[in-house]
Scaffold this active site. Structure first.
Site, PDB file in Angstrom:
ATOM      1  N   CYS A   1       0.796  -1.310   0.073  1.00 47.71           N
ATOM      2  CA  CYS A   1       0.096   0.179   0.110  1.00 47.71           C
ATOM      3  C   CYS A   1       1.041   1.149   0.044  1.00 47.71           C
ATOM      4  CB  CYS A   1      -0.826   0.044   1.147  1.00 47.71           C
ATOM      5  SG  CYS A   1      -2.108  -1.228   1.470  1.00 47.71           S
TER       6      CYS A   1
ATOM      7  N   LYS B   1      11.735 -12.821 -13.704  1.00 46.93           N
ATOM      8  CA  LYS B   1      11.338 -11.831 -14.466  1.00 46.93           C
ATOM      9  C   LYS B   1      10.209 -12.290 -15.343  1.00 46.93           C
ATOM     10  CE  LYS B   1      12.482  -9.135 -12.813  1.00 46.93           C
ATOM     11  NZ  LYS B   1      13.381  -8.975 -11.870  1.00 46.93           N
TER      12      LYS B   1
ATOM     13  N   HIS C   1      16.964 -35.059 -14.391  1.00 39.77           N
ATOM     14  CA  HIS C   1      16.543 -35.827 -12.900  1.00 39.77           C
ATOM     15  C   HIS C   1      15.084 -35.518 -12.833  1.00 39.77           C
ATOM     16  CE1 HIS C   1      20.596 -37.121 -12.040  1.00 39.77           C
ATOM     17  NE2 HIS C   1      21.278 -35.892 -12.474  1.00 39.77           N
TER      18      HIS C   1
ATOM     19  N   TRP D   1      -3.149  -2.549  -1.631  1.00 43.65           N
ATOM     20  CA  TRP D   1      -2.739  -3.719  -1.959  1.00 43.65           C
ATOM     21  C   TRP D   1      -3.439  -4.633  -0.902  1.00 43.65           C
ATOM     22  CZ3 TRP D   1      -0.021  -8.167   0.201  1.00 43.65           C
ATOM     23  CH2 TRP D   1       0.069  -9.029  -0.932  1.00 43.65           C
TER      24      TRP D   1
ATOM     25  N   GLU E   1       6.902 -12.957 -13.514  1.00 45.09           N
ATOM     26  CA  GLU E   1       6.217 -11.874 -12.883  1.00 45.09           C
ATOM     27  C   GLU E   1       5.666 -10.630 -13.788  1.00 45.09           C
ATOM     28  OE1 GLU E   1       8.515  -9.432 -10.152  1.00 45.09           O
ATOM     29  OE2 GLU E   1      10.186  -9.765 -11.383  1.00 45.09           O
TER      30      GLU E   1
ATOM     31  N   ASN F   1      -0.712   1.644   6.175  1.00 48.36           N
ATOM     32  CA  ASN F   1      -0.053   0.711   5.294  1.00 48.36           C
ATOM     33  C   ASN F   1       0.783  -0.121   6.626  1.00 48.36           C
ATOM     34  OD1 ASN F   1       1.804  -0.425   3.680  1.00 48.36           O
ATOM     35  ND2 ASN F   1       3.304   0.972   3.829  1.00 48.36           N
ATOM     36  N   GLY F   2       0.434  -1.283   6.253  1.00 48.84           N
ATOM     37  CA  GLY F   2       0.716  -2.197   7.216  1.00 48.84           C
ATOM     38  C   GLY F   2       0.007  -3.300   7.452  1.00 48.84           C
TER      39      GLY F   2
ATOM     40  N   GLU G   1      16.841 -15.486 -11.811  1.00 48.49           N
ATOM     41  CA  GLU G   1      16.579 -14.226 -11.887  1.00 48.49           C
ATOM     42  C   GLU G   1      15.825 -14.021 -13.221  1.00 48.49           C
ATOM     43  OE1 GLU G   1      15.839 -11.836 -10.265  1.00 48.49           O
ATOM     44  OE2 GLU G   1      15.804 -10.002 -11.433  1.00 48.49           O
TER      45      GLU G   1
ATOM     46  N   LYS H   1       5.332  -3.242  -4.997  1.00 48.84           N
ATOM     47  CA  LYS H   1       6.967  -3.097  -5.068  1.00 48.84           C
ATOM     48  C   LYS H   1       7.681  -3.288  -3.901  1.00 48.84           C
ATOM     49  CE  LYS H   1      10.589  -1.668  -7.002  1.00 48.84           C
ATOM     50  NZ  LYS H   1      11.397  -2.333  -8.011  1.00 48.84           N
TER      51      LYS H   1
ATOM     52  N   ARG I   1       2.925   0.358  -5.579  1.00 52.90           N
ATOM     53  CA  ARG I   1       2.992  -0.432  -4.018  1.00 52.90           C
ATOM     54  C   ARG I   1       1.796  -1.029  -3.939  1.00 52.90           C
ATOM     55  NH1 ARG I   1       6.808   1.750  -0.659  1.00 52.90           N
ATOM     56  NH2 ARG I   1       5.679   1.018   1.108  1.00 52.90           N
TER      57      ARG I   1
HETATM   58  C1  F6R Z   1      11.131  -8.977  -8.422  1.00 56.04           C
HETATM   59  C2  F6R Z   1      11.283  -8.160  -7.263  1.00 56.04           C
HETATM   60  C3  F6R Z   1      11.029  -8.729  -5.762  1.00 56.04           C
HETATM   61  C4  F6R Z   1      12.167  -8.156  -4.904  1.00 56.04           C
HETATM   62  C5  F6R Z   1      11.502  -8.697  -3.523  1.00 56.04           C
HETATM   63  C6  F6R Z   1      12.360  -8.118  -2.491  1.00 56.04           C
HETATM   64  O1  F6R Z   1      11.333  -8.346  -9.601  1.00 56.04           O
HETATM   65  O2  F6R Z   1      11.406  -6.985  -7.290  1.00 56.04           O
HETATM   66  O3  F6R Z   1      11.468 -10.106  -5.724  1.00 56.04           O
HETATM   67  O4  F6R Z   1      13.387  -8.430  -5.196  1.00 56.04           O
HETATM   68  O5  F6R Z   1      10.453  -8.400  -3.132  1.00 56.04           O
HETATM   69  O6  F6R Z   1      12.399  -6.541  -2.595  1.00 56.04           O
HETATM   70  P1  F6R Z   1      13.784  -5.581  -1.819  1.00 56.04           P
HETATM   71  O7  F6R Z   1      14.589  -5.754  -2.595  1.00 56.04           O
HETATM   72  O8  F6R Z   1      13.033  -4.276  -1.833  1.00 56.04           O
HETATM   73  O9  F6R Z   1      13.686  -6.165  -0.471  1.00 56.04           O
END
Ligand code: F6R
Length: 613
Positions: free
Chosen positions: A2, A492, A511, A74, A495, A100-101, A488, A608, A27
């Site tokens: 949020c 990407k 395997h 969110w 998501e 937020n929280g 990674e 985010k 967010r």
């Molecule tokens: C994927 C992504 C997430 C963050 C994860 C940790 O693209 O952005 O997997 O890497 O939520 O977030 P931070 O780095 O802010 O602790």
């Protein structure tokens, strides 16, 4: 997650709040709302859907109030709906709150308040906040600003969990009270205006002077004054911090999406991150750290703890740390680490990587490590973020604001910074060959130039994305450090394109997972390690035989063996090769998402910064 915004000043609050919310949508974006103090009432306008919806609500442009709070949600407790949207009010509509929280003990508090005559209209945890404030406030005999503050404090001391809260009241049309615990909130300061936000970029257009709050510091704001109080309501002084980011760095700058802009910003982001740390002729410098040879020699273990993409950067960092420093190093997922009773003592160094510096699991893992006696070192992209305030030491990636939900430039900067840190340790420990260190440094310094070269594959990748975007499954494989890049790449793709993707160590495919390979599945092989390339090629042959489409990312000369596409990237030391090999994969995910017509910057179900467990 949020996002919250607040404004108190001389201008109409609603346009400022709406603009702030649109910058915070990454967010969370399933509902949005604002509350302003109008002449004789507290307005609340909210609905499910994005900020754009909110801005179309009839009458929102008629709001005249110069004080207001706003929220983009969110959903955690209760589905996205108008009733569950913030702001929430107490039953008497005296207080409006955005939050937020998560209030973990909201059930208990709800029961208590219900017994005391309060009614609840939403399924949220947040609705207890304005009602509990009202409950405490109504016990005071007279209306008085100090009583408002005392009531907010009393309520906050009852909350278990995390919160950043903004409260306004129709009784105090000149003021706002804000407080945070384990959730982000910053205050932007101008002479006769104050701006509040969950993060800095949303209010950068107005100011670069910020106050950063610690847990349970209470703030009373008026348009030209800010008063800070500690947990016991003693007045305290706080220093203002000038932020180096400029407003332009958080705009799209002509790119269609933030993600594409951020992919293209990587040469500059890496240059900013390594500047002043690495040079060929001097030892690596970290002014923020004061590690001695004796201390580093005393270490029996290093843990690197993070979530998601940051954890993938941690895996690359583990590889370099172990090889250069010969200290046993483990990279772990924060949400697992904190519950598995890790073996930690004062001979352990725990490193926490987090772009936002606000990730709840990473913060909890850091607190646990401290309790067990370890030294803690934070690597984040956001100065003053919660993690930096908890850690013994902090160093920064200087990637600039990362707005797209999918992390790109933060990842490559984290990998580079972890490598710089490993060199710094190795130089103190004298644990590695000088020639190797020098060539690694030289390769790190060359990265911005080489990334520009890799970015030239944009068109080729776009064409491959067109061939692939209708597919349902993809596998990413590699060996050694390439396997960390495969993880990674796979994250990407899933998501932002919603294609099911998995990553495997190339040798593991046979395997079990190879049973899934058939026509219509794409296998992406990353091969940057001369010693291992032949082995991975054999694994790729095995999937070609079974009908898979293949994309190869490599810095080796390889014969055409029936691969559908080979993307050549420049050679570099294998410790840092994920920085180059990930770039075609970032672009691939981006273009697939575009072909599918998806919202690249705000993928479904994600936010985010993950400030809930
Ligand atoms: C994927 C992504 C997430 C963050 C994860 C940790 O693209 O952005 O997997 O890497 O939520 O977030 P931070 O780095 O802010 O602790």
């Amino acid at each position: 997650m949020c996002g919250i915004v607040g404004y108190i000043g001389t201008k109409k609050a609603s346009p400022i709040l709406l603009s702030g919310l649109s910058k915070l949508e990454y967010r969370g974006y399933d509902s949005a709302g604002i509350s302003t103090i109008e002449k004789d009432f507290l307005s609340v306008m909210k609905d499910k859907g994005r900020v754009e919806n909110l801005s179309k609500i009839r009458g929102i442009d008629k709001l005249e109030g110069t004080i207001g709070i706003a929220h983009t949600r969110w959903a955690t407790h209760g589905k996205p709906s108008k009733e569950n949207s913030h702001p929430h009010q107490d039953n008497s509509k005296t207080f409006s709150v955005v939050h937020n929280g998560i209030i973990e003990n909201y059930n208990e508090l709800r029961e208590f308040l219900t017994k005391n005559g309060y009614t609840f209209y939403s399924q949220t945890d947040t609705e207890v906040i304005p009602n509990l404030i009202h409950y405490y406030y109504s016990q005071y005999k007279k209306d008085d600003m100090q009583n408002f503050l005392k009531a907010v404090r009393k309520a906050c001391l009852d909350f278990k969990g995390s919160f950043a809260i903004e409260v306004i009241s129709k009784l105090y049309p000149e003021n706002m009270i804000v407080v945070r615990q384990d959730s982000p909130l910053v205050i932007g300061n101008c002479e006769d205006e104050k701006y509040l936000s969950s993060d800095i970029p949303a209010i950068l257009p107005y100011t670069r002077d910020f106050y950063l709050l610690n847990d349970l510091e209470f703030v009373v704001l008026s348009k030209d004054k800010i008063e800070f109080y500690d947990k016991d309501l003693n007045k305290i002084e706080k220093e203002i911090k000038e932020i180096e980011w400029d407003a332009a760095s958080s705009e799209k700058d002509g790119y269609d999406d933030y993600m594409l802009k951020e992919i293209y910003e990587q040469p500059a982001a890496i240059k900013n991150t390594i500047d002043s740390k690495i040079s060929l002729d001097n030892k690596c410098e970290f002014n923020e750290l004061n590690f001695t040879k004796k201390y580093l020699q005393s270490l029996n273990k290093i843990y690197i703890v993070a979530c998601g993409t940051a954890m993938h950067a941690g895996l690359a960092g583990k590889n370099t740390l172990e090889k250069l420093c010969r200290i046993p190093t483990e990279a772990d997922i924060a949400s697992e680490f904190r519950y598995r009773d890790p073996i930690i003592d004062n001979k352990t160094l725990c490193i926490f990587i987090s772009q936002s510096g606000e990730t709840a699991d990473t913060i909890a893992a850091l607190k646990l490590s401290k309790e067990k006696g370890a030294k803690t070192l934070a690597i984040t992209n956001v100065e003053g973020s919660s993690i930096t305030r908890e850690a013994d030491f902090s160093i920064y990636t200087h990637a600039g604001p990362e707005i797209a939900v999918a992390s790109t430039k933060a990842y490559t900067c984290q990998v580079v910074l972890m490598n710089c840190l490993a060199i710094y340790f190795a130089e103190i420990l004298e644990s590695s060959d000088d020639k190797l260190i020098k060539s690694l440094k030289s390769d790190i310094l060359d990265l911005p130039k080489k990334i520009k070269k890799v970015l030239e594959c944009d068109d080729e990748i776009k064409k491959f994305a067109k061939k692939m975007y209708r597919e349902k499954d993809a596998f990413f494989i590699g060996r050694g450090v390439d396997e960390t890049a495969a993880r990674e790449g796979s994250l990407k793709l899933k998501e932002i394109s919603y294609i099911h993707a998995e990553s495997y160590a190339a040798g593991e495919l046979k395997h079990g997972p190879i049973a899934l390979i058939e026509k219509g599945v794409t296998v992406i092989g990353i091969m940057t390690d001369e010693e291992l390339v032949k082995k991975t090629i054999s694994n790729i042959q095995e999937v070609i035989t079974r009908g898979a489409k293949t994309l190869i990312i490599t810095n080796q000369k390889i014969d055409d063996k029936g691969f559908d596409k080979v993307i050549e990237i420049p050679k570099t030391n294998s410790f840092i090769s994920p920085v180059l090999s990930i770039i075609p994969l970032q672009l691939l995910s981006y273009y697939i998402s575009k072909y599918k017509g998806l919202d690249v910057d705000k993928p479904r179900n994600l936010a985010k910064s993950v400030t809930v467990e």
